[in-house]
Scaffold this motif. Structure first.
Motif, PDB file in Angstrom:
ATOM      1  N   LEU A  60      -1.520  -7.781 -14.528  1.00  0.00           N
ATOM      2  CA  LEU A  60      -2.984  -7.799 -14.507  1.00  0.00           C
ATOM      3  C   LEU A  60      -3.566  -6.628 -15.284  1.00  0.00           C
ATOM      4  O   LEU A  60      -4.585  -6.782 -15.988  1.00  0.00           O
ATOM      5  N   SER A  61      -2.943  -5.467 -15.166  1.00  0.00           N
ATOM      6  CA  SER A  61      -3.417  -4.304 -15.925  1.00  0.00           C
ATOM      7  C   SER A  61      -3.284  -4.552 -17.423  1.00  0.00           C
ATOM      8  O   SER A  61      -4.187  -4.229 -18.208  1.00  0.00           O
ATOM      9  N   LEU A  62      -2.158  -5.131 -17.832  1.00  0.00           N
ATOM     10  CA  LEU A  62      -1.924  -5.417 -19.247  1.00  0.00           C
ATOM     11  C   LEU A  62      -2.940  -6.421 -19.789  1.00  0.00           C
ATOM     12  O   LEU A  62      -3.385  -6.315 -20.937  1.00  0.00           O
TER      13      LEU A  62
ATOM     14  N   MET B 273      -5.646  -3.675  -8.576  1.00  0.00           N
ATOM     15  CA  MET B 273      -5.520  -3.315  -7.164  1.00  0.00           C
ATOM     16  C   MET B 273      -6.509  -4.114  -6.327  1.00  0.00           C
ATOM     17  O   MET B 273      -6.167  -4.611  -5.238  1.00  0.00           O
ATOM     18  N   HIS B 274      -7.741  -4.266  -6.821  1.00  0.00           N
ATOM     19  CA  HIS B 274      -8.746  -5.034  -6.078  1.00  0.00           C
ATOM     20  C   HIS B 274      -8.301  -6.490  -5.897  1.00  0.00           C
ATOM     21  O   HIS B 274      -8.452  -7.064  -4.804  1.00  0.00           O
ATOM     22  N   THR B 275      -7.766  -7.080  -6.952  1.00  0.00           N
ATOM     23  CA  THR B 275      -7.282  -8.460  -6.863  1.00  0.00           C
ATOM     24  C   THR B 275      -6.150  -8.579  -5.851  1.00  0.00           C
ATOM     25  O   THR B 275      -6.082  -9.534  -5.067  1.00  0.00           O
ATOM     26  N   THR B 276      -5.271  -7.590  -5.856  1.00  0.00           N
ATOM     27  CA  THR B 276      -4.155  -7.581  -4.901  1.00  0.00           C
ATOM     28  C   THR B 276      -4.655  -7.473  -3.473  1.00  0.00           C
ATOM     29  O   THR B 276      -4.169  -8.177  -2.569  1.00  0.00           O
TER      30      THR B 276
ATOM     31  N   LEU C  31       0.826  -1.208   0.000  1.00  0.00           N
ATOM     32  CA  LEU C  31       0.000   0.000   0.000  1.00  0.00           C
ATOM     33  C   LEU C  31       0.859   1.258   0.000  1.00  0.00           C
ATOM     34  O   LEU C  31       0.571   2.222  -0.722  1.00  0.00           O
ATOM     35  N   LEU C  32       1.918   1.259   0.801  1.00  0.00           N
ATOM     36  CA  LEU C  32       2.775   2.440   0.893  1.00  0.00           C
ATOM     37  C   LEU C  32       3.454   2.773  -0.426  1.00  0.00           C
ATOM     38  O   LEU C  32       3.646   3.936  -0.758  1.00  0.00           O
TER      39      LEU C  32
ATOM     40  N   TRP D 104     -12.010  -4.372   2.752  1.00  0.00           N
ATOM     41  CA  TRP D 104     -12.750  -3.107   2.673  1.00  0.00           C
ATOM     42  C   TRP D 104     -12.162  -2.199   1.591  1.00  0.00           C
ATOM     43  O   TRP D 104     -12.879  -1.429   0.939  1.00  0.00           O
ATOM     44  N   LEU D 105     -10.840  -2.284   1.367  1.00  0.00           N
ATOM     45  CA  LEU D 105     -10.186  -1.431   0.372  1.00  0.00           C
ATOM     46  C   LEU D 105     -10.592  -1.767  -1.053  1.00  0.00           C
ATOM     47  O   LEU D 105     -10.243  -1.025  -1.989  1.00  0.00           O
ATOM     48  N   MET D 106     -11.327  -2.847  -1.245  1.00  0.00           N
ATOM     49  CA  MET D 106     -11.776  -3.200  -2.595  1.00  0.00           C
ATOM     50  C   MET D 106     -12.837  -2.229  -3.111  1.00  0.00           C
ATOM     51  O   MET D 106     -13.304  -2.361  -4.251  1.00  0.00           O
ATOM     52  N   ILE D 107     -13.201  -1.217  -2.316  1.00  0.00           N
ATOM     53  CA  ILE D 107     -14.075  -0.143  -2.799  1.00  0.00           C
ATOM     54  C   ILE D 107     -13.284   0.926  -3.546  1.00  0.00           C
ATOM     55  O   ILE D 107     -13.862   1.878  -4.077  1.00  0.00           O
TER      56      ILE D 107
END
Length: 513
Positions: free
Chosen positions: A431-433, A485-488, A295-296, A358-361
């Motif tokens: 994942l983005s690619l 990011m959600h998957t991570t 996250l940092l 919760w961060l998956m929002i």
């Protein structure tokens, strides 16, 4: 009452208590030197976008500003612990400070990305000396409740560096220059060097040599592991570079195990891993700090890139995550004297798991209040474990082996962070690619777009397309990176949940000293 021979030897070898002045100077010196270590990870994460643009660095070159530091930091942790036990913890602390600060100066004055990457690698070696010697100094200088308070202060120091690093770096990048992110360490180091004379020197009387075979095999294995992640993201996971690095990692890791099993005084005493509590405690960083460093390092570029925020705003957005890590370690150190360790550490992991889910929002451009609660919950989990983990690791071995225990624990901590930074960057880019399917872009352009977006450099990435296509490319990569990011986050939640269960079932208080 009779006293056996072991008790007499322990009494004779116990060092004299510190004077109040020595105790204060020792605490302040170790705390200030420890602040610099997380600053060297969190602050560059915010400055990296400007640094890379200023020096015209590629994605891989920019990523090694972080990777080079973390790889050598982790790889030399055990060696630094062995050297501290052999030649003196205060001496290694001073050497580590000098190396760390000298390289920070080189980085702050250099305009060559290769020089900066090399200097960051050398800076990581100095950081290893600071980390292991500082923790061992506290273990030697304090006992019982005083030691718990000392390690609570150590956790607070790390928390301060983690909490204020992104925010301070954002201000410096906006109003000064990215170079000040590195040069600010000089003042802190100067204060520590003035105080270090008051620190009592200590060492392990049974340490006679340095396990260079272990140093070389372990350092090489960790370097190759990071190279595998970097090559996988840049050239593909089935590329010769990625596969070769992965195979080399396993070869050198096996060689490390063989070397350590045959050395009389190994730097990584494999016999300690026969103690279940020790194993679980030293593996805590993989469930406590692994996700935190992800996250940092990768939220600031997300905020700056697809989120559209500036560097100072990106740093400020992390405050709900980082402030609990500043505020909680001292309180956690006091609670550790009353609450079973397994309950404290398992609860910390559960809080991290809840915050991750919760961060998956997360979505681009959200108001900061939407993410404040999940970030604070995650930060509370990390802050409640800082200091407690360090004390538990050193309390699970004899004080004479504090340098080795500190080296093993912090190796696991920094190795976890190194793998997290290299691995998460590669996973996010991959994942983005995988979601990109732009009819007007080549495969190489899509790969560049995904990699640059992960680093927060969307302006550079979009510049390769015609003006009419940039809006489509921005929407596509924003959606792809957000999904990644959600998957991570989901993966981090599973890791933390597994850590909570194992910690609660395995750790036993009677195995701690």
């Amino acid at each position: 009452m009779a006293i056996d021979a072991t008790d007499r030897r322990s009494a004779q070898s116990a060092p004299a208590p510190l004077t109040r002045g020595q105790a204060v100077a020792t605490l302040v010196a170790v705390a200030l030197s420890s602040v610099m270590l997380p600053l060297a990870v969190t602050a560059p994460a915010v400055a990296l976008t400007q640094l890379a643009a200023d020096l015209n660095a590629s994605v891989g070159e920019a990523q090694w500003v972080q990777n080079a530091y973390n790889v050598t930091f982790a790889a030399f942790m055990l060696a630094a612990g062995g050297l501290a036990d052999r030649f003196g913890r205060r001496r290694i602390l001073v050497i580590g400070l000098v190396v760390f600060t000298a390289m920070a100066t080189v980085i702050g004055l250099s305009s060559n990305i290769l020089v900066i990457d090399v200097a960051r690698a050398i800076q990581g070696i100095g950081a290893a000396g600071i980390m292991t010697s500082g923790a061992a100094i506290l273990a030697d200088s304090f006992r019982g409740a005083a030691r718990a308070r000392a390690f609570g202060l150590l956790g607070t120091s790390f928390g301060f560096g983690l909490a204020m690093g992104p925010f301070v770096a954002g201000l410096m990048v906006n109003f000064l220059d990215w170079r000040m992110v590195f040069l600010m360490n000089i003042g802190l180091a100067a204060v520590v060097l003035l105080l270090v004379r008051s620190i009592r020197e200590s060492s392990d009387p049974n340490s006679t040599s340095v396990d260079w075979g272990g140093v070389i095999t372990f350092s090489t294995s960790l370097f190759l592991l990071s190279m595998a992640f970097v090559q996988g993201a840049e050239a593909g996971w089935l590329s010769l570079g990625a596969i070769g690095s992965a195979v080399g990692f396993f070869v050198f890791l096996a060689a490390f195990v063989v070397v350590e099993s045959r050395v009389r005084r190994p730097m990584f005493d494999l016999s300690l891993f026969k103690r279940p509590t020790f194993v679980v405690v030293v593996c805590q960083p993989f469930t406590i700090t692994f996700g935190f460093v992800v996250l940092l390092v990768y939220l600031p570029p997300f905020f700056q890139g697809v989120g559209g925020f500036g560097a100072a705003e990106a740093g400020a957005l992390l405050l709900p995550l980082t402030l609990p890590v500043l505020a909680l370690p001292m309180l956690a150190g006091q609670l550790a004297a009353r609450i079973p360790l397994r309950v404290m550490l398992a609860t910390s992991s559960l809080l991290i798991a809840g915050g991750s889910l919760w961060l998956m929002i997360l979505q681009p451009g959200q108001h900061w209040t939407v993410l404040a609660a999940p970030l604070a919950l995650f930060g509370t989990g990390v802050g409640s474990a800082f200091g407690v983990m360090d004390n538990a690791a050193l309390s699970s071995v004899e004080v004479e082996r504090a340098g080795m225990a500190s080296g093993i624990f912090n190796t696991m901590r920094i190795a976890g962070e190194s793998v997290a930074i290299a691995g998460a960057g590669s996973v996010l880019a991959t994942l983005s690619l995988s979601t990109l399917d732009l009819s007007f872009a080549s495969a190489e352009q899509e790969r560049t777009l995904a990699g640059e977006a992960t680093q927060g450099r969307l302006e550079t990435a979009l510049g390769q397309f015609d003006a009419a296509d940039r809006g489509t490319a921005l929407d596509a990569v924003s959606a792809g990176l957000t999904s990644a990011m959600h998957t991570t986050f989901f993966g981090l939640a599973l890791l933390a949940l597994a850590g909570a269960v194992v910690t609660f079932l395995v750790v036993r208080e009677r195995e701690l000293r």
